[in-house]
Motif scaffolding. Structure first.
Motif, PDB file in Angstrom:
ATOM      1  N   ARG A  83      35.611 -26.521  58.854  1.00 45.97           N
ATOM      2  CA  ARG A  83      34.769 -26.644  57.661  1.00 45.97           C
ATOM      3  C   ARG A  83      34.535 -25.289  56.984  1.00 45.97           C
ATOM      4  NH1 ARG A  83      33.216 -26.587  53.572  1.00 45.97           N
ATOM      5  NH2 ARG A  83      31.461 -27.567  52.505  1.00 45.97           N
ATOM      6  N   PRO A  84      34.273 -24.205  57.715  1.00 45.36           N
ATOM      7  CA  PRO A  84      34.042 -22.927  57.034  1.00 45.36           C
ATOM      8  C   PRO A  84      35.289 -22.053  56.915  1.00 45.36           C
ATOM      9  CG  PRO A  84      33.350 -22.740  59.314  1.00 45.36           C
ATOM     10  CD  PRO A  84      33.886 -24.148  59.138  1.00 45.36           C
ATOM     11  N   SER A  85      36.481 -22.655  57.039  1.00 50.41           N
ATOM     12  CA  SER A  85      37.712 -21.865  57.115  1.00 50.41           C
ATOM     13  C   SER A  85      38.192 -21.436  55.736  1.00 50.41           C
ATOM     14  CB  SER A  85      38.808 -22.661  57.829  1.00 50.41           C
ATOM     15  OG  SER A  85      39.968 -21.873  57.975  1.00 50.41           O
ATOM     16  N   LEU A  86      37.475 -20.500  55.137  1.00 55.07           N
ATOM     17  CA  LEU A  86      37.851 -19.957  53.834  1.00 55.07           C
ATOM     18  C   LEU A  86      38.846 -18.816  54.031  1.00 55.07           C
ATOM     19  CD1 LEU A  86      34.214 -19.891  52.552  1.00 55.07           C
ATOM     20  CD2 LEU A  86      36.001 -21.300  51.538  1.00 55.07           C
ATOM     21  N   ASN A  87      39.912 -18.824  53.252  1.00 57.40           N
ATOM     22  CA  ASN A  87      40.929 -17.788  53.364  1.00 57.40           C
ATOM     23  C   ASN A  87      41.277 -17.258  51.981  1.00 57.40           C
ATOM     24  OD1 ASN A  87      41.934 -17.756  56.304  1.00 57.40           O
ATOM     25  ND2 ASN A  87      41.890 -19.934  55.809  1.00 57.40           N
TER      26      ASN A  87
ATOM     27  N   LEU B 110      25.621 -20.041  54.394  1.00 60.44           N
ATOM     28  CA  LEU B 110      25.942 -18.843  53.622  1.00 60.44           C
ATOM     29  C   LEU B 110      26.895 -18.001  54.463  1.00 60.44           C
ATOM     30  CD1 LEU B 110      25.191 -17.492  50.888  1.00 60.44           C
ATOM     31  CD2 LEU B 110      23.558 -16.106  52.177  1.00 60.44           C
ATOM     32  N   ARG B 111      28.052 -17.676  53.899  1.00 59.61           N
ATOM     33  CA  ARG B 111      29.112 -17.041  54.667  1.00 59.61           C
ATOM     34  C   ARG B 111      29.455 -15.672  54.093  1.00 59.61           C
ATOM     35  NH1 ARG B 111      29.272 -19.876  58.963  1.00 59.61           N
ATOM     36  NH2 ARG B 111      31.400 -19.177  59.392  1.00 59.61           N
ATOM     37  N   THR B 112      29.700 -14.706  54.980  1.00 62.41           N
ATOM     38  CA  THR B 112      30.327 -13.475  54.524  1.00 62.41           C
ATOM     39  C   THR B 112      31.804 -13.758  54.329  1.00 62.41           C
ATOM     40  OG1 THR B 112      30.742 -12.732  56.790  1.00 62.41           O
ATOM     41  CG2 THR B 112      28.673 -12.033  55.763  1.00 62.41           C
ATOM     42  N   LEU B 113      32.489 -12.859  53.673  1.00 58.40           N
ATOM     43  CA  LEU B 113      33.928 -12.978  53.477  1.00 58.40           C
ATOM     44  C   LEU B 113      34.616 -11.797  54.144  1.00 58.40           C
ATOM     45  CD1 LEU B 113      33.848 -14.059  49.724  1.00 58.40           C
ATOM     46  CD2 LEU B 113      34.192 -15.516  51.726  1.00 58.40           C
TER      47      LEU B 113
ATOM     48  N   GLY C 183      27.674  -5.968  43.607  1.00 61.49           N
ATOM     49  CA  GLY C 183      29.116  -6.129  43.749  1.00 61.49           C
ATOM     50  C   GLY C 183      29.553  -6.923  44.961  1.00 61.49           C
ATOM     51  N   GLN C 184      28.626  -7.353  45.800  1.00 62.03           N
ATOM     52  CA  GLN C 184      28.980  -8.066  47.028  1.00 62.03           C
ATOM     53  C   GLN C 184      29.026  -9.576  46.789  1.00 62.03           C
ATOM     54  OE1 GLN C 184      26.213  -8.020  50.552  1.00 62.03           O
ATOM     55  NE2 GLN C 184      27.848  -6.754  51.415  1.00 62.03           N
ATOM     56  N   SER C 185      29.906 -10.250  47.537  1.00 59.99           N
ATOM     57  CA  SER C 185      30.058 -11.700  47.409  1.00 59.99           C
ATOM     58  C   SER C 185      29.729 -12.402  48.712  1.00 59.99           C
ATOM     59  CB  SER C 185      31.489 -12.059  46.996  1.00 59.99           C
ATOM     60  OG  SER C 185      31.774 -11.666  45.679  1.00 59.99           O
ATOM     61  N   ARG C 186      29.327 -13.653  48.573  1.00 57.21           N
ATOM     62  CA  ARG C 186      29.148 -14.569  49.691  1.00 57.21           C
ATOM     63  C   ARG C 186      29.794 -15.906  49.302  1.00 57.21           C
ATOM     64  NH1 ARG C 186      27.656 -10.623  52.126  1.00 57.21           N
ATOM     65  NH2 ARG C 186      25.617 -10.230  53.101  1.00 57.21           N
ATOM     66  N   ALA C 187      30.105 -16.706  50.298  1.00 53.69           N
ATOM     67  CA  ALA C 187      30.506 -18.086  50.049  1.00 53.69           C
ATOM     68  C   ALA C 187      29.376 -18.999  50.503  1.00 53.69           C
ATOM     69  CB  ALA C 187      31.788 -18.423  50.793  1.00 53.69           C
ATOM     70  N   LEU C 188      29.246 -20.135  49.865  1.00 49.79           N
ATOM     71  CA  LEU C 188      28.228 -21.110  50.217  1.00 49.79           C
ATOM     72  C   LEU C 188      28.904 -22.461  50.447  1.00 49.79           C
ATOM     73  CD1 LEU C 188      25.210 -21.840  50.563  1.00 49.79           C
ATOM     74  CD2 LEU C 188      25.164 -22.379  48.110  1.00 49.79           C
TER      75      LEU C 188
ATOM     76  N   LEU D 173      31.277 -22.852  47.205  1.00 46.04           N
ATOM     77  CA  LEU D 173      30.995 -22.002  46.058  1.00 46.04           C
ATOM     78  C   LEU D 173      31.145 -20.533  46.457  1.00 46.04           C
ATOM     79  CD1 LEU D 173      27.657 -23.690  44.898  1.00 46.04           C
ATOM     80  CD2 LEU D 173      29.929 -24.099  43.923  1.00 46.04           C
ATOM     81  N   GLN D 174      31.477 -19.702  45.494  1.00 47.03           N
ATOM     82  CA  GLN D 174      31.457 -18.258  45.701  1.00 47.03           C
ATOM     83  C   GLN D 174      30.315 -17.665  44.892  1.00 47.03           C
ATOM     84  OE1 GLN D 174      35.164 -16.189  45.256  1.00 47.03           O
ATOM     85  NE2 GLN D 174      34.222 -14.169  45.208  1.00 47.03           N
ATOM     86  N   LEU D 175      29.473 -16.871  45.541  1.00 50.10           N
ATOM     87  CA  LEU D 175      28.343 -16.202  44.896  1.00 50.10           C
ATOM     88  C   LEU D 175      28.637 -14.704  44.868  1.00 50.10           C
ATOM     89  CD1 LEU D 175      25.405 -17.924  46.862  1.00 50.10           C
ATOM     90  CD2 LEU D 175      26.716 -18.822  44.930  1.00 50.10           C
ATOM     91  N   THR D 176      28.492 -14.086  43.701  1.00 44.54           N
ATOM     92  CA  THR D 176      28.756 -12.647  43.559  1.00 44.54           C
ATOM     93  C   THR D 176      27.595 -11.994  42.835  1.00 44.54           C
ATOM     94  OG1 THR D 176      31.149 -13.009  43.454  1.00 44.54           O
ATOM     95  CG2 THR D 176      30.321 -10.898  42.642  1.00 44.54           C
TER      96      THR D 176
END
Length: 422
Positions: A211-215, A114-117, A130-135, A66-69
């Motif tokens: 697993r956390p390899s978001l691009n 919880l991941r930074t981008l 305005g900041q986002s995180r990925a979950l 998920l993306q959280l903003t």
């Protein structure tokens, strides 16, 4: 610790209906009602709708992102997240508390979800305006009957509770209905043969790169590597190599045959990348790093159309070993190449994954299971992280007294398995 990393590129794209990967109807989604509320943190699924698959632990798993903003004027602090049954929001499937979200003392497992981008461990659970995180969400069920057809997410946040609010206060709300019953896992054959294969960097949890390899590519955020495995082979003595640690030929798996996992047609290939040197990850090297591109980061590779909107990728192959070309029809069990050490890799291995698009820039990960293998146990994570970039050490810890035949399961991270000979 040796990091076997394929810096793949992804974004979501739908899985076309097929005999073993089927898209659910929209009827369940239409029945889900999210209560009206002011929601300072917006939740958007990164993954395509998914479905449970059986792991080598005997349990059923569901994994998505998920993306959280924070779309409000005030900072938002995420206290916890409940994944609930969309048909009965009072039924909690799992709770992600602060330890699961952020834990600097945890190196591996269901933590730091919880991941930074770009994707890395978040330092805390606070999101500035305005900041986002990925979950990363990984659900586990003892049986398929326990898995709901659709989930929602209840966020517990200290943040802006209404448009005129000037101070943060505790609030909670439901968001992001997500279908987790959209089909069934593709059943495939093994891409390798023989004994003592290690599922390095496999699913699930954090502590390994896939697993956390978001691009972020093509204007979208995604993860084609969610279920990818770096297959590596042990010697009879339980080591990954013998002899000169800087030579690819010293590693037990170098040159092993790679086989098609199903019938299909070759979509694309690359066979021009020279072998790398063990112990050196090109992405971390000031000379080699700038030479990596989106086209060669996976080294020499084969992408195969399995039909039904699913493609397989076999990566890091030996230059000149590819036996197939685009357009070739291949059959399950046919040798297609040899395992190597090309692209962004610091030791010989086969990177394998299924995805829903032939382009790594557009693909989302597709869950799958392997039809037959023998489970030998697990390499303990402390032993894995204690090794060096040359994979030094002996890894016989965690072996079962007797190997166990398995069918239609996906080996989980650091599983040791035997694949059948023809």
């Amino acid at each position: 610790m040796a990091v076997l990393l394929v810096a793949g590129s992804t974004s979501a794209a739908g899985v076309s209906p097929g005999p073993t990967a089927q898209v659910a109807s929209t009827g369940a989604r239409a029945a889900v009602v999210v209560p009206d509320s002011f929601t300072p943190v917006v939740v958007t699924p990164i993954s395509e709708p998914t479905f449970p698959w059986r792991g080598s632990d005997g349990k059923y798993h569901v994994s998505y992102d998920l993306q959280l903003t924070n779309a409000s004027r005030l900072p938002a602090t995420l206290t916890r997240v409940e994944v609930v049954d969309a048909a009965d929001p009072d039924s909690v499937v799992t709770t992600l508390n602060r330890r699961q979200l952020v834990d600097p003392d945890c190196e591996f497992g269901a933590c730091n979800l919880l991941r930074t981008l770009p994707s890395s461990n978040a330092p805390d659970t606070v999101m500035a305006p305005g900041q986002s995180r990925a979950l990363l969400v990984d659900l586990t069920f003892d049986s398929l009957d326990q898995a709901p057809s659709e989930v929602m997410h209840r966020l517990f946040v200290t943040g802006q509770s209404s448009p005129p609010a000037a101070e943060a206060s505790p609030i909670d709300y439901l968001a992001a209905p997500f279908d987790i019953s959209s089909g069934e896992p593709r059943v495939i054959g093994a891409p390798l043969r023989g004994d003592d294969w290690v599922a390095a960097n496999g699913c699930c949890g954090t502590g390994s790169p896939h697993r956390p390899s978001l691009n972020s590519l093509n204007g979208k955020l995604g993860n084609s590597q969610r279920f990818a495995i770096d297959w590596m082979k042990l010697t009879d003595e339980g080591t990954f190599r013998s002899g000169d640690k800087t030579r690819n030929e010293s590693y037990a798996d170098y040159g092993e045959a790679v086989y098609a996992v199903a019938d299909g047609t070759v979509s694309s290939t690359l066979d021009t990348v020279e072998a790398g040197t063990p112990g050196i990850l090109p992405a971390d090297d000031p000379v080699l790093g700038p030479k990596l591109t989106l086209q060669n980061v996976d080294g020499n590779h084969v992408i195969q159309d399995l039909g039904g909107g699913v493609w397989a990728m076999y990566a890091h192959l030996i230059k000149g070993s590819l036996l197939v070309e685009p357009g070739d029809r291949v059959t399950k069990g046919q040798k297609i190449a040899e395992l190597g050490n090309t692209g962004n890799s610091n030791a010989p291995h086969l990177h394998f994954q299924l995805m829903d698009d032939p382009s790594l820039l557009e693909a989302d990960a597709v869950p799958y299971v392997i039809d037959r293998f023998t489970y030998q146990g697990q390499i303990p994570y402390p032993a894995w992280i204690a090794t060096d970039n040359y994979l030094s050490g002996t890894f016989l810890q965690g072996r079962l007294p007797e190997a166990q035949p398995r069918t239609d399961e996906l080996p989980l991270v650091l599983s040791v398995v035997n694949f059948p000979q023809p």
